[in-house]
Design an enzyme around this catalytic site. Structure first.
Site, PDB file in Angstrom:
ATOM      1  N   GLY A  31       0.819  -1.200   0.026  1.00  0.00           N
ATOM      2  CA  GLY A  31      -0.026  -0.046  -0.211  1.00  0.00           C
ATOM      3  C   GLY A  31       0.758   1.264   0.148  1.00  0.00           C
ATOM      4  N   GLY A  36       5.359   3.729  -8.852  1.00  0.00           N
ATOM      5  CA  GLY A  36       5.908   2.572  -9.349  1.00  0.00           C
ATOM      6  C   GLY A  36       4.827   1.368  -9.258  1.00  0.00           C
ATOM      7  N   HIS A  37       3.939   1.384  -8.236  1.00  0.00           N
ATOM      8  CA  HIS A  37       2.830   0.315  -7.912  1.00  0.00           C
ATOM      9  C   HIS A  37       1.850   0.393  -9.222  1.00  0.00           C
ATOM     10  CE1 HIS A  37       3.848   1.200  -3.424  1.00  0.00           C
ATOM     11  NE2 HIS A  37       4.075  -0.190  -3.673  1.00  0.00           N
ATOM     12  N   GLY A 147       8.302  -5.308  -8.678  1.00  0.00           N
ATOM     13  CA  GLY A 147       9.407  -4.210  -9.121  1.00  0.00           C
ATOM     14  C   GLY A 147      10.553  -4.722  -8.800  1.00  0.00           C
ATOM     15  N   LYS A 149      13.203  -2.751  -8.151  1.00  0.00           N
ATOM     16  CA  LYS A 149      13.930  -2.198  -7.177  1.00  0.00           C
ATOM     17  C   LYS A 149      14.215  -3.003  -5.829  1.00  0.00           C
ATOM     18  CE  LYS A 149      12.094   0.700  -4.082  1.00  0.00           C
ATOM     19  NZ  LYS A 149      12.643   0.429  -2.640  1.00  0.00           N
ATOM     20  N   VAL A 176      10.884   2.408 -11.080  1.00  0.00           N
ATOM     21  CA  VAL A 176      10.546   3.839 -11.464  1.00  0.00           C
ATOM     22  C   VAL A 176      11.029   4.790 -10.642  1.00  0.00           C
ATOM     23  CG1 VAL A 176       8.512   5.296 -11.639  1.00  0.00           C
ATOM     24  CG2 VAL A 176       8.210   2.776 -12.038  1.00  0.00           C
ATOM     25  N   LEU A 184      11.352   5.509  -6.524  1.00  0.00           N
ATOM     26  CA  LEU A 184      10.101   5.542  -5.751  1.00  0.00           C
ATOM     27  C   LEU A 184      10.010   4.441  -4.852  1.00  0.00           C
ATOM     28  CD1 LEU A 184       7.232   6.508  -8.527  1.00  0.00           C
ATOM     29  CD2 LEU A 184       9.012   8.117  -7.065  1.00  0.00           C
ATOM     30  N   SER A 185       9.593   4.821  -3.573  1.00  0.00           N
ATOM     31  CA  SER A 185       9.403   4.014  -2.298  1.00  0.00           C
ATOM     32  C   SER A 185       8.353   4.525  -1.579  1.00  0.00           C
ATOM     33  CB  SER A 185      10.599   3.746  -1.987  1.00  0.00           C
ATOM     34  OG  SER A 185      10.665   3.285  -0.409  1.00  0.00           O
ATOM     35  N   ARG A 187       8.528   4.508   1.590  1.00  0.00           N
ATOM     36  CA  ARG A 187       9.224   5.212   2.681  1.00  0.00           C
ATOM     37  C   ARG A 187       9.799   6.381   2.358  1.00  0.00           C
ATOM     38  NH1 ARG A 187      10.723  -0.542   3.372  1.00  0.00           N
ATOM     39  NH2 ARG A 187      10.073  -1.263   5.457  1.00  0.00           N
TER      40      ARG A 187
END
Ligand code: PAF
Length: 291
Positions: A31, A36-37, A147, A149, A176, A184-185, A187
């Site tokens: 969530g 990126g998601h 992903g 990452k 991404v 992108l994260s 966090r």
């Protein structure tokens, strides 16, 4: 978009899809969705008829001193973004629904589970693989999209699919990045302006490693040293690790090739970030917002 909570409800939805001859595509997430998601949803959409996204902050993959409680959450926002991006079924289980009895049995990730991320976060990958196996069992996806990452996670999911003969096609989608290069994260929301500036040392460190590789250097030690130097000199960051790993085994390699992954993890204040690049492809192979 249908929103379901219980594993049984998702199982019913996936059984219905299978009866209608439809392929299910699964996008597992914790969530606090970002672009990126949503790129993972696009990949799933291109390969499946029914896109299922799970939103579940999995307590099993957090250590006792880690950020489970502080992990960002905003279900209403996630719901809107998931619907707008074309998710058909949003699965939002509670911890009680997911782990009513414990769990007593978990997936052992093997040797790759205890190096790099696994060395810094003991038990992390057992938690990840256990929940991913449960997501697969409930969603019965033909295809699942992760992903890049989280490259070590993706490698371990690939090993689990292979070793357990799971009928799931794994797609690993490009990282991404924001326009400034930061991967992108969820966090990243914890970074203040100064923290974000320091965090940019991670993609710069990867770019530094790629540059050394492109200049002809093939000794992993020298590539790792160049990347670690960028972290230390540009942002005063001490890394949890900087490593060159073989893409097939995800074990550290001494000699770098085009397909070697350079992976890095570092803490910026209280926020722990990870990133990686394939040396031969460079950061240009990733998706950049604004491009
Ligand atoms: O990458 C993540 O967000 C999580 O590790 C995953 C795969 C959803 C499992 O909790």
């Amino acid at each position: 978009m249908r929103v379901v909570c219980l594993p049984r409800e998702l199982r019913e939805a996936s059984t219905q899809a299978a009866r209608a001859g439809l392929r299910v595509g699964l996008v597992p997430t914790m969530g606090f969705l970002h672009a990126g998601h949503l790129a993972l949803v696009k990949e799933a959409r291109a390969r499946a008829d029914v896109v299922v996204m799970s939103v579940f902050v999995n307590p099993l993959q957090f250590g006792p001193a880690e950020d489970f409680a502080a992990y960002p959450r905003d279900l209403e926002r996630d719901r809107g973004l998931a619907e707008a991006s074309g998710v058909d079924v949003l699965w939002v289980p509670t911890v009680e629904a997911m782990y009513p009895d414990g769990p007593a049995v978990t997936v052992s990730p093997g040797p790759v589970g205890s190096i790099l991320e696994g060395a810094v976060r003991p038990g992390h990958f057992a938690g990840v693989l256990t929940v991913v196996l449960k997501l697969f069992a409930a969603a019965a996806p033909a295809v699942a999209v992760f992903g890049r990452k989280d490259a070590q996670q993706a490698a371990l999911v690939r090993f689990m699919i292979r070793d357990f003969n799971l009928p799931v096609e794994l797609i690993v989608a490009p990282t991404v990045r924001d326009a400034d290069g930061l991967a992108l994260s969820s966090r990243n929301v914890h970074l203040d302006v100064a923290g974000r500036r320091r965090a940019l040392a991670l993609p710069r460190a990867l770019a530094g490693g790629v540059e050394v590789f492109r200049s002809g250097e093939r000794r992993a030690g020298s590539i790792v040293a160049a990347a670690a130097a960028v972290l230390a000199t540009e942002a005063g960051l001490t890394s949890d690790y900087v490593a060159c790993v073989n893409p097939d085994t995800f074990l550290p390699s001494d000699a770098a090739t085009d397909t070697t992954t350079l992976a890095v993890a570092a803490r910026v204040g209280a926020t722990r970030l990870i990133d990686n690049v394939v040396l031969g492809a460079g950061l240009d192979a990733d998706v950049r917002i604004g491009d």
